[in-house]
Design a protein around this motif. Structure first.
Motif, PDB file in Angstrom:
ATOM      1  N   GLY A  69      29.171 -62.773  25.636  1.00 20.60           N
ATOM      2  CA  GLY A  69      29.667 -63.348  26.892  1.00 20.60           C
ATOM      3  C   GLY A  69      29.716 -62.343  28.009  1.00 20.60           C
ATOM      4  N   GLY A  70      28.758 -61.417  28.048  1.00 20.23           N
ATOM      5  CA  GLY A  70      28.803 -60.351  29.042  1.00 20.23           C
ATOM      6  C   GLY A  70      29.452 -59.118  28.454  1.00 20.23           C
ATOM      7  N   SER A  71      29.501 -58.048  29.233  1.00 17.09           N
ATOM      8  CA  SER A  71      29.985 -56.770  28.722  1.00 17.09           C
ATOM      9  C   SER A  71      31.449 -56.822  28.289  1.00 17.09           C
ATOM     10  N   GLN A  72      32.240 -57.735  28.870  1.00 11.35           N
ATOM     11  CA  GLN A  72      33.651 -57.833  28.527  1.00 11.35           C
ATOM     12  C   GLN A  72      33.964 -59.015  27.607  1.00 11.35           C
ATOM     13  N   GLY A  73      32.947 -59.771  27.225  1.00 10.72           N
ATOM     14  CA  GLY A  73      33.168 -60.934  26.383  1.00 10.72           C
ATOM     15  C   GLY A  73      33.581 -62.146  27.200  1.00 10.72           C
ATOM     16  N   ALA A  74      33.751 -63.270  26.533  1.00  8.15           N
ATOM     17  CA  ALA A  74      34.174 -64.511  27.195  1.00  8.15           C
ATOM     18  C   ALA A  74      35.038 -65.293  26.223  1.00  8.15           C
ATOM     19  N   ARG A  75      36.273 -65.574  26.628  1.00  8.69           N
ATOM     20  CA  ARG A  75      37.224 -66.222  25.724  1.00  8.69           C
ATOM     21  C   ARG A  75      36.752 -67.601  25.276  1.00  8.69           C
ATOM     22  N   SER A  76      36.209 -68.376  26.201  1.00  6.09           N
ATOM     23  CA  SER A  76      35.788 -69.736  25.836  1.00  6.09           C
ATOM     24  C   SER A  76      34.667 -69.709  24.809  1.00  6.09           C
ATOM     25  N   ILE A  77      33.729 -68.784  24.979  1.00  3.75           N
ATOM     26  CA  ILE A  77      32.635 -68.652  24.014  1.00  3.75           C
ATOM     27  C   ILE A  77      33.167 -68.153  22.684  1.00  3.75           C
ATOM     28  N   ASN A  78      34.049 -67.151  22.721  1.00  2.00           N
ATOM     29  CA  ASN A  78      34.628 -66.621  21.488  1.00  2.00           C
ATOM     30  C   ASN A  78      35.334 -67.723  20.695  1.00  2.00           C
ATOM     31  N   ALA A  79      36.156 -68.522  21.392  1.00  5.21           N
ATOM     32  CA  ALA A  79      36.937 -69.551  20.707  1.00  5.21           C
ATOM     33  C   ALA A  79      36.038 -70.639  20.130  1.00  5.21           C
ATOM     34  N   ALA A  80      35.037 -71.054  20.884  1.00  2.29           N
ATOM     35  CA  ALA A  80      34.184 -72.148  20.426  1.00  2.29           C
ATOM     36  C   ALA A  80      33.350 -71.759  19.214  1.00  2.29           C
ATOM     37  N   VAL A  81      32.720 -70.591  19.263  1.00  4.21           N
ATOM     38  CA  VAL A  81      31.823 -70.218  18.166  1.00  4.21           C
ATOM     39  C   VAL A  81      32.604 -69.803  16.923  1.00  4.21           C
ATOM     40  N   SER A  82      33.658 -69.009  17.096  1.00  2.00           N
ATOM     41  CA  SER A  82      34.445 -68.613  15.920  1.00  2.00           C
ATOM     42  C   SER A  82      35.125 -69.825  15.295  1.00  2.00           C
ATOM     43  N   GLY A  83      35.449 -70.840  16.137  1.00  2.00           N
ATOM     44  CA  GLY A  83      36.055 -72.057  15.611  1.00  2.00           C
ATOM     45  C   GLY A  83      35.098 -72.888  14.782  1.00  2.00           C
ATOM     46  N   ALA A  84      33.806 -72.636  14.921  1.00  2.00           N
ATOM     47  CA  ALA A  84      32.794 -73.351  14.140  1.00  2.00           C
ATOM     48  C   ALA A  84      32.237 -72.487  13.014  1.00  2.00           C
ATOM     49  N   ALA A  85      32.920 -71.401  12.688  1.00  2.00           N
ATOM     50  CA  ALA A  85      32.400 -70.443  11.708  1.00  2.00           C
ATOM     51  C   ALA A  85      32.140 -71.084  10.343  1.00  2.00           C
ATOM     52  N   ARG A  86      33.068 -71.940   9.883  1.00  2.00           N
ATOM     53  CA  ARG A  86      32.886 -72.558   8.564  1.00  2.00           C
ATOM     54  C   ARG A  86      31.617 -73.416   8.545  1.00  2.00           C
ATOM     55  N   GLU A  87      31.445 -74.266   9.565  1.00  2.00           N
ATOM     56  CA  GLU A  87      30.282 -75.152   9.608  1.00  2.00           C
ATOM     57  C   GLU A  87      28.977 -74.358   9.713  1.00  2.00           C
ATOM     58  N   LEU A  88      28.992 -73.280  10.478  1.00  2.00           N
ATOM     59  CA  LEU A  88      27.801 -72.432  10.582  1.00  2.00           C
ATOM     60  C   LEU A  88      27.460 -71.819   9.227  1.00  2.00           C
ATOM     61  N   ALA A  89      28.483 -71.306   8.551  1.00  4.33           N
ATOM     62  CA  ALA A  89      28.260 -70.690   7.242  1.00  4.33           C
ATOM     63  C   ALA A  89      27.744 -71.708   6.233  1.00  4.33           C
ATOM     64  N   GLU A  90      28.338 -72.906   6.228  1.00  2.00           N
ATOM     65  CA  GLU A  90      27.934 -73.923   5.257  1.00  2.00           C
ATOM     66  C   GLU A  90      26.514 -74.419   5.513  1.00  2.00           C
ATOM     67  N   ALA A  91      26.063 -74.290   6.763  1.00  2.00           N
ATOM     68  CA  ALA A  91      24.692 -74.687   7.092  1.00  2.00           C
ATOM     69  C   ALA A  91      23.696 -73.554   6.849  1.00  2.00           C
ATOM     70  N   GLY A  92      24.196 -72.398   6.402  1.00  2.00           N
ATOM     71  CA  GLY A  92      23.315 -71.279   6.098  1.00  2.00           C
ATOM     72  C   GLY A  92      22.916 -70.464   7.300  1.00  2.00           C
ATOM     73  N   VAL A  93      23.746 -70.457   8.350  1.00  2.00           N
ATOM     74  CA  VAL A  93      23.443 -69.732   9.580  1.00  2.00           C
ATOM     75  C   VAL A  93      24.268 -68.446   9.658  1.00  2.00           C
ATOM     76  N   GLY A  94      23.588 -67.329   9.888  1.00  2.00           N
ATOM     77  CA  GLY A  94      24.277 -66.067  10.141  1.00  2.00           C
ATOM     78  C   GLY A  94      24.586 -65.933  11.619  1.00  2.00           C
ATOM     79  N   VAL A  95      25.636 -65.168  11.950  1.00  4.36           N
ATOM     80  CA  VAL A  95      26.066 -65.016  13.336  1.00  4.36           C
ATOM     81  C   VAL A  95      26.311 -63.551  13.649  1.00  4.36           C
ATOM     82  N   LEU A  96      25.766 -63.100  14.778  1.00  8.15           N
ATOM     83  CA  LEU A  96      26.084 -61.787  15.342  1.00  8.15           C
ATOM     84  C   LEU A  96      26.817 -62.057  16.647  1.00  8.15           C
TER      85      LEU A  96
END
Length: 390
Positions: A221-248
């Motif tokens: 989310g830019g050099s300082q990050g972005a709270r909305s992006i952080n919350a949305a993607v980390s909140g979907a971590a289980r579904e991403l993992a179960e679908a076989g998707v890695g995340v950086l």
């Protein structure tokens, strides 16, 4: 403040090229001063230009202007360039007591900047907007040629001022309302414009500790990050993992991001900051990020399918930045207010796990942007030096 570098004796001198005649006439190599401090969106194009100037004129001296509080304090020295510090001139957005003090602050910053230009022997000033560029333009006016580069379609105040008395005005996209604007694109690092994502993929995923075979989503989310992006993607971590998707996921140095590990699934790798953007791009199949002008240019240059989430503040410039990639079929656009974990599951996850769609979007990115913008702008700058010595 940093002292100006001396040019090594015996430095190679090109037989011909922009700026060479005037430099020879003055008996020394050109000194280029770049003003692009504050954010990475201003600093990175300035440093890409600096690299291109040194490729075209290895004997040139490049000096960067910056402030105590900007990212340039780290980025500029790390790239091997001199940094001269000047007082910033942030412009208040509303009528406040700060606005009354503005003329005095501008006068002080211009005086300090003019002293730097005289001391380093500046032959040209190149500004990229922001609160470092304004005093640079005013200090150089009538003394040193000025070249302006505007990355956004809506020019900022500093570049609107600088363009009025600049020798050349370069812009990233057609339709930017500056006098004499020439479309050149955004200068990018050669490590980005020459990146072979396929060849580097295995090395890149090993570097970040990612699954070597899983489809991978890059998030930042830019050099300082972005709270909305952080919350949305980390909140979907289980579904991403179960679908076989890695995340950086680069969440920003001031943000903490705790993501639960899901046994037997591809890793979710959170990092504060990405030092090696080339490897991050190579590791990814899709990126979810803001749509600053620099980010859009880099993502398009490397052919990475994108889900852009424009910053909801400002004058809407981030949505405008993303528009060409979206229209070309190389990106999706999601409004910040609409970005939730469910959005990630319903819109981003089906994209990352569809290799045919990923390949089509990657192909659509080919041809977007201007890969040679760094050297095109460098030649404009050196031509401005030549005009001065003509």
């Amino acid at each position: 403040m940093s002292e100006p570098a001396t040019v090594p004796s015996g430095a190679p001198e090109p037989e011909s090229g922009p700026g060479s005649a005037s430099a020879a006439a003055r008996g020394r190599a050109p000194t280029v001063v770049v003003a692009g401090g504050g954010t990475a969106g201003h600093i990175e194009p300035a440093l890409a230009l600096a690299d291109a100037v040194r490729r075209l004129r290895p004997d040139a001296t490049v000096v960067a202007l910056g402030t105590e509080r900007g990212l340039e304090r780290t980025l500029v020295p790390d790239r091997g360039y001199l940094l001269e510090l000047i007082p910033p001139v942030p412009l208040p957005r509303k009528p406040t007591a700060e606005l009354l003090r503005l003329p005095l602050r501008v006068r002080n910053s211009v005086r300090r900047t003019r002293a730097v230009l005289d001391r380093v022997g500046a032959d040209v000033v190149v500004g990229f907007g922001g609160y470092v560029a304004l005093p640079a333009y005013l200090a150089a006016r009538g003394r040193v040629p000025i070249v302006v580069h505007e990355a956004n379609k809506h020019a900022g105040l500093a570049n609107k001022v600088g363009a009025r008395f600049a020798s050349r005005v370069a812009v990233a996209a057609p339709g930017t309302a500056l006098p004499g604007a020439e479309v050149v694109g955004i200068p990018l690092r050669r490590s980005i414009t020459t990146l072979d994502r396929t060849a580097l993929r295995a090395e890149a995923r090993k570097h970040f500790g990612l699954d070597p075979d899983a489809p991978t989503l890059l998030v930042f989310g830019g050099s300082q990050g972005a709270r909305s992006i952080n919350a949305a993607v980390s909140g979907a971590a289980r579904e991403l993992a179960e679908a076989g998707v890695g995340v950086l996921h680069a969440h920003g140095p001031k943000n903490t991001l705790v993501v639960r590990e899901f046994s037997g699934r591809p890793g979710y790798v959170p990092v504060p900051y990405l030092e090696r953007m080339d490897l991050a791009y190579a590791a990814a199949d899709v990126v979810l990020c803001r749509s600053g002008a620099m980010t859009v240019a880099e993502v398009s240059a490397v052919g990475l399918p994108a889900v852009f989430v424009p910053l909801p503040h400002g004058n809407g410039e981030q949505a405008l930045n993303a528009q060409p990639a979206v229209e070309a079929g190389a990106a999706l656009l999601v409004e910040d207010s609409a970005l939730t974990p469910r959005t990630v599951v319903e819109k981003v996850l089906p994209l990352v796990t569809n290799p045919q769609r990923v390949a089509a979007m990657s192909a659509a990115a080919v041809g977007l942007g201007h890969r040679e913008a760094d050297e095109v702008l460098a030649r404009m700058v050196l031509e401005a030096v030549g005009d001065r010595g003509a």
